[in-house]
Scaffold this motif. Structure first.
Motif, PDB file in Angstrom:
ATOM      1  N   ARG A 164       0.829  -1.214   0.000  1.00 53.77           N
ATOM      2  CA  ARG A 164       0.000   0.000   0.000  1.00 53.77           C
ATOM      3  C   ARG A 164       0.857   1.256   0.000  1.00 53.77           C
ATOM      4  NH1 ARG A 164      -3.579  -2.030   4.931  1.00 53.77           N
ATOM      5  NH2 ARG A 164      -1.438  -2.560   5.491  1.00 53.77           N
ATOM      6  N   ASP A 165       2.152   1.126   0.323  1.00 55.81           N
ATOM      7  CA  ASP A 165       3.075   2.265   0.302  1.00 55.81           C
ATOM      8  C   ASP A 165       3.756   2.458  -1.053  1.00 55.81           C
ATOM      9  OD1 ASP A 165       2.670   3.005   2.961  1.00 55.81           O
ATOM     10  OD2 ASP A 165       4.264   1.687   3.698  1.00 55.81           O
ATOM     11  N   PHE A 166       3.441   1.600  -2.013  1.00 54.89           N
ATOM     12  CA  PHE A 166       4.133   1.647  -3.304  1.00 54.89           C
ATOM     13  C   PHE A 166       3.978   2.994  -4.004  1.00 54.89           C
ATOM     14  CE2 PHE A 166       4.302   1.003  -7.916  1.00 54.89           C
ATOM     15  CZ  PHE A 166       5.605   0.573  -8.035  1.00 54.89           C
ATOM     16  N   ALA A 167       2.769   3.545  -4.054  1.00 56.23           N
ATOM     17  CA  ALA A 167       2.552   4.813  -4.756  1.00 56.23           C
ATOM     18  C   ALA A 167       3.370   5.939  -4.125  1.00 56.23           C
ATOM     19  CB  ALA A 167       1.066   5.166  -4.764  1.00 56.23           C
ATOM     20  N   GLU A 168       3.399   5.980  -2.790  1.00 57.55           N
ATOM     21  CA  GLU A 168       4.193   7.011  -2.109  1.00 57.55           C
ATOM     22  C   GLU A 168       5.679   6.826  -2.390  1.00 57.55           C
ATOM     23  OE1 GLU A 168       4.560   9.073   2.311  1.00 57.55           O
ATOM     24  OE2 GLU A 168       3.338   7.274   2.058  1.00 57.55           O
ATOM     25  N   PHE A 169       6.151   5.568  -2.357  1.00 55.19           N
ATOM     26  CA  PHE A 169       7.554   5.307  -2.685  1.00 55.19           C
ATOM     27  C   PHE A 169       7.847   5.739  -4.119  1.00 55.19           C
ATOM     28  CE2 PHE A 169      10.716   2.847  -4.845  1.00 55.19           C
ATOM     29  CZ  PHE A 169      11.829   3.110  -4.068  1.00 55.19           C
ATOM     30  N   ASN A 170       6.951   5.411  -5.026  1.00 58.22           N
ATOM     31  CA  ASN A 170       7.174   5.699  -6.440  1.00 58.22           C
ATOM     32  C   ASN A 170       7.359   7.198  -6.694  1.00 58.22           C
ATOM     33  OD1 ASN A 170       7.606   3.968  -8.603  1.00 58.22           O
ATOM     34  ND2 ASN A 170       5.654   4.511  -9.526  1.00 58.22           N
ATOM     35  N   LYS A 171       6.672   8.041  -5.928  1.00 53.76           N
ATOM     36  CA  LYS A 171       6.848   9.492  -6.068  1.00 53.76           C
ATOM     37  C   LYS A 171       8.273   9.896  -5.691  1.00 53.76           C
ATOM     38  CE  LYS A 171       2.026  10.566  -5.129  1.00 53.76           C
ATOM     39  NZ  LYS A 171       1.075  11.081  -4.127  1.00 53.76           N
ATOM     40  N   VAL A 172       8.789   9.320  -4.626  1.00 50.30           N
ATOM     41  CA  VAL A 172      10.165   9.610  -4.204  1.00 50.30           C
ATOM     42  C   VAL A 172      11.141   9.125  -5.268  1.00 50.30           C
ATOM     43  CG1 VAL A 172      11.936   9.157  -2.450  1.00 50.30           C
ATOM     44  CG2 VAL A 172       9.546   9.536  -1.764  1.00 50.30           C
ATOM     45  N   PHE A 173      10.916   7.923  -5.770  1.00 53.44           N
ATOM     46  CA  PHE A 173      11.783   7.351  -6.804  1.00 53.44           C
ATOM     47  C   PHE A 173      11.805   8.250  -8.038  1.00 53.44           C
ATOM     48  CE2 PHE A 173      12.869   4.670 -10.364  1.00 53.44           C
ATOM     49  CZ  PHE A 173      13.873   3.863  -9.872  1.00 53.44           C
ATOM     50  N   ALA A 174      10.620   8.673  -8.497  1.00 56.73           N
ATOM     51  CA  ALA A 174      10.525   9.507  -9.699  1.00 56.73           C
ATOM     52  C   ALA A 174      11.241  10.840  -9.520  1.00 56.73           C
ATOM     53  CB  ALA A 174       9.057   9.733 -10.057  1.00 56.73           C
ATOM     54  N   ALA A 175      11.253  11.372  -8.297  1.00 55.20           N
ATOM     55  CA  ALA A 175      11.949  12.635  -8.043  1.00 55.20           C
ATOM     56  C   ALA A 175      13.463  12.456  -8.043  1.00 55.20           C
ATOM     57  CB  ALA A 175      11.488  13.221  -6.707  1.00 55.20           C
ATOM     58  N   ARG A 176      13.943  11.243  -7.809  1.00 55.34           N
ATOM     59  CA  ARG A 176      15.383  10.972  -7.733  1.00 55.34           C
ATOM     60  C   ARG A 176      16.015  10.643  -9.082  1.00 55.34           C
ATOM     61  NH1 ARG A 176      18.223  11.239  -2.727  1.00 55.34           N
ATOM     62  NH2 ARG A 176      16.630  11.853  -1.220  1.00 55.34           N
ATOM     63  N   PHE A 177      15.226  10.139 -10.013  1.00 53.84           N
ATOM     64  CA  PHE A 177      15.764   9.716 -11.307  1.00 53.84           C
ATOM     65  C   PHE A 177      15.037  10.431 -12.436  1.00 53.84           C
ATOM     66  CE2 PHE A 177      16.654   6.107  -8.500  1.00 53.84           C
ATOM     67  CZ  PHE A 177      17.995   5.911  -8.766  1.00 53.84           C
ATOM     68  N   SER A 178      15.806  11.076 -13.308  1.00 54.39           N
ATOM     69  CA  SER A 178      15.199  11.747 -14.460  1.00 54.39           C
ATOM     70  C   SER A 178      14.813  10.702 -15.496  1.00 54.39           C
ATOM     71  CB  SER A 178      16.193  12.734 -15.073  1.00 54.39           C
ATOM     72  OG  SER A 178      17.260  12.039 -15.696  1.00 54.39           O
ATOM     73  N   SER A 179      13.890  11.060 -16.360  1.00 51.64           N
ATOM     74  CA  SER A 179      13.489  10.150 -17.434  1.00 51.64           C
ATOM     75  C   SER A 179      14.671   9.797 -18.329  1.00 51.64           C
ATOM     76  CB  SER A 179      12.374  10.773 -18.277  1.00 51.64           C
ATOM     77  OG  SER A 179      11.218  10.937 -17.490  1.00 51.64           O
ATOM     78  N   ALA A 180      15.577  10.755 -18.508  1.00 50.02           N
ATOM     79  CA  ALA A 180      16.740  10.518 -19.371  1.00 50.02           C
ATOM     80  C   ALA A 180      17.710   9.508 -18.769  1.00 50.02           C
ATOM     81  CB  ALA A 180      17.466  11.835 -19.628  1.00 50.02           C
ATOM     82  N   HIS A 181      17.706   9.365 -17.440  1.00 52.95           N
ATOM     83  CA  HIS A 181      18.622   8.436 -16.772  1.00 52.95           C
ATOM     84  C   HIS A 181      17.869   7.414 -15.921  1.00 52.95           C
ATOM     85  CE1 HIS A 181      21.306  11.891 -17.639  1.00 52.95           C
ATOM     86  NE2 HIS A 181      22.105  10.916 -17.983  1.00 52.95           N
ATOM     87  N   ALA A 182      16.683   7.035 -16.372  1.00 51.27           N
ATOM     88  CA  ALA A 182      15.879   6.086 -15.607  1.00 51.27           C
ATOM     89  C   ALA A 182      16.556   4.710 -15.602  1.00 51.27           C
ATOM     90  CB  ALA A 182      14.481   5.977 -16.201  1.00 51.27           C
ATOM     91  N   PRO A 183      16.787   4.148 -14.416  1.00 52.80           N
ATOM     92  CA  PRO A 183      17.403   2.821 -14.344  1.00 52.80           C
ATOM     93  C   PRO A 183      16.359   1.715 -14.491  1.00 52.80           C
ATOM     94  CG  PRO A 183      17.025   3.639 -12.137  1.00 52.80           C
ATOM     95  CD  PRO A 183      16.591   4.727 -13.082  1.00 52.80           C
TER      96      PRO A 183
END
Length: 126
Positions: free
Chosen positions: A82-101
């Motif tokens: 249930r915390d996945f969506a909140e985690f995903n926001k943090v992840f998206a802020a840390r990695f740009s689309s150009a350097h998405a791992p």
């Protein structure tokens, strides 16, 4: 093959793991949890815990001469899906689309009292 270099090796009888191991331009970063500089686990929201876990991962990367742009794969363990969506926001802020791992996310019971653990593999030319 180049030499293997270990970063953040244990001192004073800690666990027999390195914070990161480097070989041939590859850096393998061990799992990072939301621990502060005193070694205390942060007990908070998924956002707060994920931010601190990523901050710790960045410190290990930078200590070895790498950046988030060098990250090619991230492993994520979360204890509550249930915390996945909140985690995903943090992840998206840390990695740009150009350097998405590449990424794998697994629901798992944690070995310590936290909500999230992250590790990564990074690469740069020698």
């Amino acid at each position: 093959m180049s030499d293997i270099k270990r970063h953040g090796t244990p001192t004073g009888g800690g666990l027999p793991i390195s914070k990161a191991v480097e070989a041939d331009g590859w850096l393998y970063v061990s799992g990072q949890v939301p621990r502060n500089e005193k070694g205390e686990l942060l007990a908070g929201s998924m956002k707060a815990e994920a931010e601190l876990a990523f901050d710790n991962m960045v410190k290990v990367l930078e200590g070895a001469g790498y950046t988030m742009d060098n990250v090619v794969r991230v492993g994520v363990w979360i204890d509550d899906p249930r915390d996945f969506a909140e985690f995903n926001k943090v992840f998206a802020a840390r990695f740009s689309s150009a350097h998405a791992p590449a990424r794998v996310t697994i629901q798992s019971s944690m070995m310590c009292d936290c909500k999230v653990e992250v590790d990564c593999i990074a690469w740069k030319a020698s």
